[in-house]
Design a protein around this motif. Structure first.
Motif, short mmCIF file in Angstrom:
data_model
loop_
_atom_site.label_atom_id
_atom_site.label_comp_id
_atom_site.label_asym_id
_atom_site.label_seq_id
_atom_site.Cartn_x
_atom_site.Cartn_y
_atom_site.Cartn_z
N LEU A 1 0.85 -1.19 0.00
CA LEU A 1 0.00 0.00 0.00
C LEU A 1 0.89 1.24 0.00
O LEU A 1 2.03 1.19 0.48
CB LEU A 1 -0.90 -0.01 1.24
CG LEU A 1 -2.07 -0.99 1.19
CD1 LEU A 1 -2.64 -1.25 2.60
CD2 LEU A 1 -3.18 -0.47 0.28
N PRO A 2 0.39 2.38 -0.51
CA PRO A 2 1.23 3.57 -0.59
C PRO A 2 1.58 4.12 0.80
O PRO A 2 0.84 3.91 1.76
CB PRO A 2 0.38 4.55 -1.38
CG PRO A 2 -1.03 4.09 -1.22
CD PRO A 2 -0.95 2.60 -1.06
N SER A 3 2.69 4.85 0.88
CA SER A 3 3.18 5.29 2.19
C SER A 3 2.50 6.55 2.72
O SER A 3 2.82 7.02 3.80
CB SER A 3 4.69 5.50 2.12
OG SER A 3 4.96 6.43 1.10
N ASN A 4 1.52 7.08 1.97
CA ASN A 4 0.80 8.26 2.48
C ASN A 4 -0.33 7.88 3.44
O ASN A 4 -1.04 8.74 3.95
CB ASN A 4 0.26 9.10 1.32
CG ASN A 4 -0.73 8.33 0.46
OD1 ASN A 4 -0.65 7.10 0.35
ND2 ASN A 4 -1.68 9.04 -0.12
N VAL A 5 -0.52 6.57 3.69
CA VAL A 5 -1.53 6.12 4.66
C VAL A 5 -0.83 5.19 5.68
O VAL A 5 0.24 4.67 5.41
CB VAL A 5 -2.70 5.36 4.00
CG1 VAL A 5 -3.62 6.31 3.29
CG2 VAL A 5 -2.19 4.27 3.03
N ALA B 1 -15.82 -5.46 -6.72
CA ALA B 1 -15.95 -4.36 -5.77
C ALA B 1 -14.57 -3.81 -5.50
O ALA B 1 -13.57 -4.51 -5.64
CB ALA B 1 -16.58 -4.84 -4.46
N GLU B 2 -14.53 -2.52 -5.15
CA GLU B 2 -13.24 -1.92 -4.83
C GLU B 2 -13.34 -1.05 -3.58
O GLU B 2 -14.43 -0.71 -3.12
CB GLU B 2 -12.68 -1.14 -6.03
CG GLU B 2 -13.64 -0.13 -6.58
CD GLU B 2 -13.22 0.42 -7.95
OE1 GLU B 2 -12.43 -0.23 -8.66
OE2 GLU B 2 -13.71 1.50 -8.31
N THR B 3 -12.17 -0.71 -3.03
CA THR B 3 -12.11 0.02 -1.76
C THR B 3 -11.01 1.05 -1.87
O THR B 3 -10.00 0.82 -2.54
CB THR B 3 -11.83 -0.99 -0.61
OG1 THR B 3 -12.98 -1.81 -0.46
CG2 THR B 3 -11.56 -0.29 0.71
N LEU B 4 -11.22 2.19 -1.20
CA LEU B 4 -10.23 3.27 -1.22
C LEU B 4 -9.45 3.29 0.08
O LEU B 4 -10.02 3.38 1.17
CB LEU B 4 -10.95 4.61 -1.41
CG LEU B 4 -10.09 5.88 -1.24
CD1 LEU B 4 -9.02 5.98 -2.30
CD2 LEU B 4 -10.96 7.13 -1.22
N TYR B 5 -8.14 3.17 -0.03
CA TYR B 5 -7.26 3.41 1.13
C TYR B 5 -5.90 3.82 0.59
O TYR B 5 -5.07 2.97 0.27
CB TYR B 5 -7.16 2.17 2.03
CG TYR B 5 -6.42 2.46 3.32
CD1 TYR B 5 -7.00 3.28 4.29
CD2 TYR B 5 -5.16 1.95 3.57
CE1 TYR B 5 -6.33 3.58 5.47
CE2 TYR B 5 -4.48 2.24 4.75
CZ TYR B 5 -5.08 3.05 5.69
OH TYR B 5 -4.42 3.34 6.88
N GLY B 6 -5.70 5.11 0.44
CA GLY B 6 -4.47 5.61 -0.17
C GLY B 6 -4.49 5.41 -1.68
O GLY B 6 -3.97 6.22 -2.43
N VAL B 7 -5.10 4.32 -2.11
CA VAL B 7 -5.22 3.97 -3.51
C VAL B 7 -6.55 3.20 -3.64
O VAL B 7 -7.04 2.66 -2.63
CB VAL B 7 -4.00 3.10 -3.92
CG1 VAL B 7 -3.96 1.79 -3.15
CG2 VAL B 7 -3.97 2.83 -5.40
N VAL B 8 -7.14 3.18 -4.81
CA VAL B 8 -8.32 2.35 -5.01
C VAL B 8 -7.84 0.95 -5.38
O VAL B 8 -7.10 0.78 -6.34
CB VAL B 8 -9.22 2.91 -6.14
CG1 VAL B 8 -10.38 1.95 -6.41
CG2 VAL B 8 -9.76 4.28 -5.76
N PHE B 9 -8.22 -0.05 -4.57
CA PHE B 9 -7.77 -1.41 -4.86
C PHE B 9 -8.97 -2.35 -4.91
O PHE B 9 -10.02 -2.05 -4.36
CB PHE B 9 -6.75 -1.87 -3.80
CG PHE B 9 -7.32 -2.00 -2.42
CD1 PHE B 9 -7.97 -3.15 -2.00
CD2 PHE B 9 -7.20 -0.96 -1.50
CE1 PHE B 9 -8.50 -3.28 -0.73
CE2 PHE B 9 -7.73 -1.06 -0.22
CZ PHE B 9 -8.38 -2.22 0.16
N PRO B 10 -8.83 -3.50 -5.62
CA PRO B 10 -9.95 -4.43 -5.70
C PRO B 10 -10.19 -5.13 -4.37
O PRO B 10 -9.25 -5.68 -3.79
CB PRO B 10 -9.51 -5.43 -6.77
CG PRO B 10 -8.06 -5.29 -6.90
CD PRO B 10 -7.67 -3.94 -6.41
N SER B 11 -11.43 -5.10 -3.87
CA SER B 11 -11.72 -5.77 -2.60
C SER B 11 -12.52 -7.06 -2.81
O SER B 11 -12.55 -7.90 -1.93
CB SER B 11 -12.42 -4.83 -1.63
OG SER B 11 -13.38 -4.03 -2.27
#
Lengths: 269, 205
Positions: free
Chosen positions: B108-112, B161-171
């Motif tokens: 995951l990106p380091s901004n979160v 389905a997808e989810t947002l946490y620093g980036v939009v990723f497939p959930s």
């Protein structure tokens, strides 16, 4: 959007939930499985079980209790208290816990945090840190990380053995090190604030939030709804843990979350 | 009775997924013996442990898993179990997955804050996904992970389905009888149980 978590904490001694003041004077607060179910129904996001006397008396944690809880609970829960080895961790996780929290053993043997996070993944290794303020003069020279609080300047000393023994270790530095070793979350408790219902140690939470990149669970001191709101907003914590306000029915978990939602904090309702 | 095998990579909590499957009406067996899938309708890759070791255990079973799927067996990958279904992962080095979905598992990106820990919303892209029956858009599910499945462009149709946490990723992803979720349905309260029930319902189809 990721929501802030409300986590009831069940301090367990000999199979019963207990609650003390400043980690002492333990009073009976109910059956762990019954309480776990009740909090789950009220909308708790997670639960924490701490075997409060395990480390002190050198006992292993109560595996059968973990199994009973896992069989009725469909939300995550963390188990801590007396966990000293990879085998201890494996036994607790296999019994149905999602995360384990290490406190005394992590301080005495930091490589346990590293090894555990490599074997089981950082996401199930919580490092629990018990701290107490040591007030100093602003000018006083010290190698500790000093910060300003509402009562003057202080640094935070790490305590082990359930708050019984000072280590003279800088808690902020220890927190940063624990994260480097692989801790996936920090659970921070304050001996100054525990059981006082005066609010969380916001100065501590603010200092930690600036320094670490993992989620922080605030613990110790919740007495009213604003205390929890402040820990999650001013303190920057990702989750708030509380015990007595829930055990003695002062608030339900849902009441806390409704209050947070009303004040713009994202929660799961 | 629907029989589900939960594959044991010998690290972490498997009791909760077993309980969840049983509560959803299936018979669940935890085992590290891949041969057990010959008697099962579905195989679950649980969401505990680290990629390198789990992938090593699975690689020796790749052929058996392939013939299980071609024989009509269903798969549910959870969290790490989802990531194992991708082409490759960067966790702890560079390791091959089962390659049922084209893509790379990355941090995951380091901004979160990492891990992504707690209850987050899903945005549904494909309501016809069998796992999503009676699951509302915006439902909150429990996540606990540091890596995510970065799907290659050819997999656009596999993302349910997808989810947002620093980036939009497939959930949630799926392809034929292969399903996977980045969140833990067995730890996501009533909504999570609904998703497990939908999976068992799909097997009964």
């Amino acid at each position: 959007m990721l929501t802030k978590r409300i986590i009831p904490c069940l301090d367990v001694k000999q199979g019963r939930v207990v609650k003390g003041v400043g980690f002492k004077e333990l009073k009976d607060a109910g059956d762990p499985v019954e309480l776990a179910l009740k909090y789950c129904e009220q909308g708790a996001d997670e639960l924490v079980f701490l075997d409060v006397t395990a480390s002190y008396e050198g006992r292993g944690t109560l595996v059968s209790l973990v199994e009973r809880v896992a069989d009725v609970l469909y939300i995550p829960f963390t188990v801590g208290g007396g966990i000293r080895s990879i085998d201890d961790i494996r036994r607790i996780l296999q019994a149905g816990a999602d995360k384990i929290s290490i406190n005394t053993a992590a301080v005495q043997n930091p490589s346990l945090v590293k090894e555990a996070s490599e074997v089981f993944g950082s996401q199930c290794i919580v490092t629990s840190i018990d701290v107490k303020r040591v007030y100093v003069d602003e000018q006083q020279s010290t190698d500790k990380t000093v910060a300003e609080t509402e009562n003057g300047y202080c640094w935070w000393d790490v305590y082990i053995y359930g708050g019984r023994q000072s280590t003279n270790m800088d808690a902020l530095k220890w927190a940063e090190r624990a994260v480097k070793l692989g801790a996936g979350e920090l659970l921070v408790s304050s001996l100054d604030f525990d059981g006082t219902k005066q609010g969380y140690d916001l100065a501590l939470l603010k200092e930690l939030s600036r320094r670490v990149s993992v989620p922080i669970i605030a613990s110790s001191g919740a007495g009213d709804l604003d205390h929890i709101l402040n820990a999650l907003t001013i303190g920057g914590a990702d989750a708030a843990l509380a015990a007595s306000i829930f055990h003695y029915g002062q608030y339900t978990v849902r009441e806390v979350k409704q209050y947070l939602a009303k004040h713009g904090v994202p929660v799961r309702l | 009775m629907v029989r589900v095998v939960v594959l044991d990579y010998a690290v972490g909590n498997l009791r909760s997924i077993k309980n969840g499957l049983e509560r959803s009406g299936a018979e669940a067996l935890i085992t590290s013996e891949i041969a057990e899938i010959s008697k099962a309708n579905a195989l679950v890759f649980p969401g505990v442990g680290a990629f390198p070791e789990a992938a090593r255990r699975l690689s020796s079973a790749a052929d058996q898993i392939k013939s299980f799927i071609s024989g009509g067996g269903a798969i549910l990958g959870i969290c790490l179990g989802m990531q194992l279904l991708l082409t490759m992962s960067t966790e702890g080095g560079l390791y091959k997955g089962l390659d049922y979905f084209k893509g790379l598992v990355v941090k995951l990106p380091s901004n979160v804050k990492i891990p992504h820990m707690g209850w987050n919303t899903i945005k549904i892209r494909d309501y016809s996904c069998p796992l999503l029956g009676d699951v509302p858009d915006g439902s909150l599910l429990y996540f606990a992970h540091s890596y995510y499945a970065k799907m290659s462009d050819v997999e656009v149709g596999s993302i349910d389905a997808e989810t947002l946490y620093g980036v939009v990723f497939p959930s949630i992803i799926s392809k034929g009888s292969i399903f996977a979720t980045q969140f833990h349905p067995e730890k996501s309260g009533e909504v999570g149980l609904k998703i497990l029930k939908n999976f068992i319902q799909y097997i009964r189809r």
